[in-house]
Design a protein around this motif. Structure first.
Motif, PDB file in Angstrom:
ATOM      1  N   LEU A  31      33.806  44.831  37.020  1.00  0.00           N
ATOM      2  CA  LEU A  31      33.255  43.682  36.319  1.00  0.00           C
ATOM      3  C   LEU A  31      32.450  42.813  37.266  1.00  0.00           C
ATOM      4  O   LEU A  31      32.660  42.835  38.476  1.00  0.00           O
ATOM      5  CB  LEU A  31      34.371  42.859  35.662  1.00  0.00           C
ATOM      6  N   PHE A  32      31.505  42.079  36.699  1.00  0.00           N
ATOM      7  CA  PHE A  32      30.716  41.145  37.499  1.00  0.00           C
ATOM      8  C   PHE A  32      31.504  39.860  37.637  1.00  0.00           C
ATOM      9  O   PHE A  32      32.062  39.353  36.670  1.00  0.00           O
ATOM     10  CB  PHE A  32      29.361  40.860  36.852  1.00  0.00           C
ATOM     11  N   ASN A  33      31.544  39.327  38.861  1.00  0.00           N
ATOM     12  CA  ASN A  33      32.273  38.091  39.130  1.00  0.00           C
ATOM     13  C   ASN A  33      31.295  37.064  39.680  1.00  0.00           C
ATOM     14  O   ASN A  33      30.670  37.291  40.723  1.00  0.00           O
ATOM     15  CB  ASN A  33      33.398  38.383  40.138  1.00  0.00           C
ATOM     16  N   GLU A  34      31.144  35.952  38.983  1.00  0.00           N
ATOM     17  CA  GLU A  34      30.196  34.919  39.404  1.00  0.00           C
ATOM     18  C   GLU A  34      30.582  34.300  40.736  1.00  0.00           C
ATOM     19  O   GLU A  34      29.715  33.952  41.536  1.00  0.00           O
ATOM     20  CB  GLU A  34      30.088  33.833  38.329  1.00  0.00           C
ATOM     21  N   ARG A  35      31.873  34.150  40.988  1.00  0.00           N
ATOM     22  CA  ARG A  35      32.336  33.509  42.222  1.00  0.00           C
ATOM     23  C   ARG A  35      31.876  34.289  43.451  1.00  0.00           C
ATOM     24  O   ARG A  35      31.485  33.690  44.456  1.00  0.00           O
ATOM     25  CB  ARG A  35      33.846  33.375  42.213  1.00  0.00           C
ATOM     26  N   ILE A  36      31.917  35.622  43.390  1.00  0.00           N
ATOM     27  CA  ILE A  36      31.484  36.425  44.531  1.00  0.00           C
ATOM     28  C   ILE A  36      30.037  36.877  44.387  1.00  0.00           C
ATOM     29  O   ILE A  36      29.489  37.500  45.277  1.00  0.00           O
ATOM     30  CB  ILE A  36      32.406  37.656  44.758  1.00  0.00           C
TER      31      ILE A  36
END
Length: 76
Positions: free
Chosen positions: A66-71
């Motif tokens: 999944l895409f993670n905005e934080r990283i």
């Protein structure tokens, strides 16, 4: 931060977690870390698990990506 990978190690209804501190914040997470340039997500999960726990593991299946905005990258 970039793409990262981790391993969910489950035994006897327990999940292995590691305690980490990043930018002054301490939290519990699965063993894992940044995927190096010449490395697959699977290789990263195996390497990071060994570095953080001393355990040599074999992966059985991929659980998610999944895409993670934080990283600002994908988490495997």
């Amino acid at each position: 931060m970039g793409n990262r990978s981790c391993a969910a190690i489950i035994s006897n209804d327990s999940v292995l977690m590691v305690r980490q501190t990043y930018k002054g914040e301490t939290f519990w997470t699965l063993p894992g870390g940044r995927i190096e340039q010449s490395e697959t997500p699977e290789e990263c999960a195996i390497r990071e698990t060994f570095e953080e726990t001393g355990l040599e593991i074999e992966l059985t299946k991929k659980v998610c990506e999944l895409f993670n905005e934080r990283i600002n990258g994908n988490y495997h």
